[in-house]
Scaffold this motif. Structure first.
Motif, PDB file in Angstrom:
ATOM      1  N   ILE A   1      52.705  21.585  34.236  1.00 23.44           N
ATOM      2  CA  ILE A   1      53.385  22.838  33.893  1.00 23.44           C
ATOM      3  C   ILE A   1      54.605  22.567  33.029  1.00 23.44           C
ATOM      4  O   ILE A   1      54.833  23.232  32.010  1.00 23.44           O
ATOM      5  CB  ILE A   1      53.762  23.582  35.186  1.00 23.44           C
TER       6      ILE A   1
ATOM      7  N   ARG B   1      49.228  34.631  26.555  1.00 21.49           N
ATOM      8  CA  ARG B   1      50.241  34.364  27.574  1.00 21.49           C
ATOM      9  C   ARG B   1      49.544  34.177  28.915  1.00 21.49           C
ATOM     10  O   ARG B   1      48.820  35.065  29.385  1.00 21.49           O
ATOM     11  CB  ARG B   1      51.247  35.511  27.653  1.00 21.49           C
ATOM     12  N   VAL B   2      49.743  33.020  29.541  1.00 21.55           N
ATOM     13  CA  VAL B   2      49.113  32.678  30.818  1.00 21.55           C
ATOM     14  C   VAL B   2      50.193  32.559  31.878  1.00 21.55           C
ATOM     15  O   VAL B   2      51.241  31.935  31.657  1.00 21.55           O
ATOM     16  CB  VAL B   2      48.317  31.365  30.704  1.00 21.55           C
ATOM     17  N   HIS B   3      49.914  33.162  33.022  1.00 19.68           N
ATOM     18  CA  HIS B   3      50.846  33.105  34.154  1.00 19.68           C
ATOM     19  C   HIS B   3      50.067  32.662  35.382  1.00 19.68           C
ATOM     20  O   HIS B   3      49.049  33.267  35.741  1.00 19.68           O
ATOM     21  CB  HIS B   3      51.464  34.482  34.380  1.00 19.68           C
TER      22      HIS B   3
ATOM     23  N   ALA C   1      53.571  21.754  29.502  1.00 20.67           N
ATOM     24  CA  ALA C   1      53.158  22.947  28.752  1.00 20.67           C
ATOM     25  C   ALA C   1      54.369  23.715  28.257  1.00 20.67           C
ATOM     26  O   ALA C   1      54.383  24.223  27.121  1.00 20.67           O
ATOM     27  CB  ALA C   1      52.283  23.829  29.635  1.00 20.67           C
ATOM     28  N   LYS C   2      55.391  23.820  29.076  1.00 23.89           N
ATOM     29  CA  LYS C   2      56.606  24.520  28.667  1.00 23.89           C
ATOM     30  C   LYS C   2      57.321  23.771  27.547  1.00 23.89           C
ATOM     31  O   LYS C   2      57.803  24.381  26.584  1.00 23.89           O
ATOM     32  CB  LYS C   2      57.523  24.716  29.874  1.00 23.89           C
TER      33      LYS C   2
ATOM     34  N   VAL D   1      46.070  25.457  30.898  1.00 24.43           N
ATOM     35  CA  VAL D   1      46.940  24.974  29.824  1.00 24.43           C
ATOM     36  C   VAL D   1      46.117  24.795  28.550  1.00 24.43           C
ATOM     37  O   VAL D   1      46.538  25.192  27.445  1.00 24.43           O
ATOM     38  CB  VAL D   1      47.637  23.661  30.225  1.00 24.43           C
TER      39      VAL D   1
ATOM     40  N   CYS E   1      45.295  28.224  27.180  1.00 26.51           N
ATOM     41  CA  CYS E   1      46.512  28.819  26.624  1.00 26.51           C
ATOM     42  C   CYS E   1      46.792  28.238  25.238  1.00 26.51           C
ATOM     43  O   CYS E   1      47.122  28.971  24.286  1.00 26.51           O
ATOM     44  CB  CYS E   1      47.682  28.558  27.569  1.00 26.51           C
ATOM     45  N   ARG E   2      46.639  26.942  25.107  1.00 28.36           N
ATOM     46  CA  ARG E   2      46.851  26.292  23.818  1.00 28.36           C
ATOM     47  C   ARG E   2      45.814  26.779  22.787  1.00 28.36           C
ATOM     48  O   ARG E   2      46.135  27.019  21.619  1.00 28.36           O
ATOM     49  CB  ARG E   2      46.751  24.775  23.994  1.00 28.36           C
TER      50      ARG E   2
ATOM     51  N   PHE F   1      53.496  29.959  28.808  1.00 24.34           N
ATOM     52  CA  PHE F   1      52.947  29.576  30.108  1.00 24.34           C
ATOM     53  C   PHE F   1      54.037  29.730  31.157  1.00 24.34           C
ATOM     54  O   PHE F   1      55.084  29.083  31.069  1.00 24.34           O
ATOM     55  CB  PHE F   1      52.470  28.122  30.038  1.00 24.34           C
ATOM     56  N   THR F   2      53.811  30.605  32.141  1.00 26.54           N
ATOM     57  CA  THR F   2      54.799  30.840  33.193  1.00 26.54           C
ATOM     58  C   THR F   2      54.135  30.713  34.558  1.00 26.54           C
ATOM     59  O   THR F   2      52.904  30.712  34.679  1.00 26.54           O
ATOM     60  CB  THR F   2      55.467  32.214  33.050  1.00 26.54           C
TER      61      THR F   2
END
Length: 454
Positions: free
Chosen positions: A246, A231-233, A249-250, A222, A225-226, A256-257
């Protein structure tokens, strides 16, 4: 059947607007239109399946096909034939456990050449991020990889080493600029520890990979990603303790998925017998209360999708004769049974067909850059169709397993939902227990990729 226009009619077609009676018109391998059955033009060949469901083909973006190099574990022919029988019309192959691993453009060329002409369904490839290969990433993007996989912990094979935060600080800006996702095996620890005590017990294995390994790894991703806006999955989420991070983060709007897998939604640690090493995977299957929290997170949208993480090996590597969880390879063979396994759990919890398509078709197509080509019945997309009987049930027997090896924890387990037919671009690839004899699958790439890797 794909050469001239034809029509598939059902009283239950899963469209973007809901489940309704419709006629799916197929022309030149694409969905031409969705019509009322009474509006089908005269002269079209019509197949009417009555009450059976017509839905998009499943997009499984997490499978280890292992060819070349470990084809004795699995292979493109066997994996894609099994996938077709499971209603999967597109599969994306992981960059390991093949040899070479798909971490260079040259290795991607080798992988693509091996797969060409041998796949029953359409397919894609993930590349890999490992220490020192940042210079290879753009070439693989240009060639058409779906995105890139990394491990934060030992991958299980030496040819795919895990990355550090410093490695990701080099790779993630490249991926962000090119608009491709980084998919992450999220377990993080300074000191791996083998199972202790009686290693025939599942509890010994479960204790060796605690939830906090996942939780810490996800917090780190996270943050990255920030920082990079890449794009992080998160692949194969097992720990429900990570769900608050999670969800946060969304809410923050980060790209973030998250996915989980059929085995985490089906089995539970309390009921895995001693010695049942065919149920070993990493991260591990956790307790029943954890499983129910994963189901709740799917319903809320905190978890985005369900994919197989098909990761087979030779039966000998599972050490079933010894039942030793410390020695056994970790991975579950599931391509053929993912759809009915997930549907079985969904029905028991009151979820419907629209959620099934969202979790197993539409959202995976979005992650892989194939939205508008796969994963729905919208006019213009590939005519990847599944005829599915959600009320029928069956019990998989080893003799019916189409994976290279029949070892799967779904054998002998009563499952709800039977795949009757699977079509890829309008071509039947599986019909009532019989896979097509001629492979017609193609490499599907992100839009804008080069058409050649030679």
């Amino acid at each position: 059947m794909s050469g001239s226009p034809w029509v598939l009619v059902s009283r239950r077609v899963v469209t973007d607007g809901g489940v309704r009676e419709a006629a799916v018109v197929v022309k030149d391998g694409r969905v031409e239109a969705l019509l009322s059955p009474k509006d089908v033009p005269q002269g079209f060949e019509v197949t009417n399946v009555g009450e059976q469901v017509v839905m998009p083909g499943v997009v499984d973006c997490h499978a280890h096909i292992n060819e070349p190099g470990r084809t004795e574990w699995e292979g493109f022919e066997t994996a894609t034939r099994a996938a077709a029988a499971g209603g999967i019309s597109t599969v994306v192959d992981m960059p390991l456990n093949s040899i070479p691993a798909t971490t260079t453009l040259e290795a991607l060329r080798t992988k693509a050449a091996t797969a060409e002409g041998r796949c029953a369904i359409d397919y894609g490839f993930w590349g890999g991020v490992i220490p020192g290969n940042a210079g290879e990433l753009e070439g693989m993007v240009d060639a058409g990889v779906t995105g890139f996989k990394c491990f934060l912990i030992h991958s299980g094979v030496d040819e795919f080493p895990h990355v550090t935060r410093e490695d990701l600080d080099k790779a993630m800006p490249i991926l962000a600029r090119r608009g491709v996702p980084l998919i992450v095996h999220a377990e993080l620890t300074e000191h791996e520890r083998p199972p202790q005590g009686d290693t025939r017990t599942y509890q010994s294995y479960l204790a060796s990979r605690p939830r906090r390994w996942e939780d810490d790894a996800i917090r780190m991703m996270v943050e990255l990603c920030r920082k990079h806006r890449t794009r992080v999955h998160i692949v194969h989420l097992s720990s429900s303790d990570a769900l608050p991070d999670i969800a946060a983060a969304k809410r923050e709007g980060l790209p973030f998925t998250v996915e989980t897998c059929p085995h985490y939604l089906t089995f539970d640690a309390e009921h895995i017998p001693d010695g049942a090493t065919h149920l070993k995977c990493a991260p591990p299957i956790r307790e029943a209360e954890n499983r129910e929290k994963l189901w709740d997170a799917l319903a809320r949208g905190t978890i985005d999708m369900v994919v197989s993480d098909h990761s087979p090996c030779t039966p000998g590597l599972k050490h079933l004769d010894r039942g030793d969880f410390a020695a056994a390879w970790g991975g579950i063979a599931s391509l053929q049974f993912s759809l009915p396994a997930v549907w079985t759990g969904m029905r028991a919890r009151g979820h419907g067909l629209e959620a099934l398509v969202r979790w197993m078709c539409r959202n995976p197509s979005r992650l892989t850059g194939l939205e508008g080509l796969k994963g729905s019945l919208t006019p213009g997309v590939d005519a990847d169709l599944v005829v599915f009987d959600p009320e029928a049930s069956f019990t998989p027997e080893p003799s019916a397993v189409l994976h290279r090896h029949p070892l799967t924890p779904y054998a002998g387990l009563k499952l709800q939902g039977v795949v009757e037919r699977t079509y890829v671009r309008g071509v039947p690839v599986y019909t009532r227990g019989e896979p097509a004899q001629r492979p017609t699958g193609r490499w599907v790439r992100r839009p804008g990729a080069a058409r050649s890797v030679t």
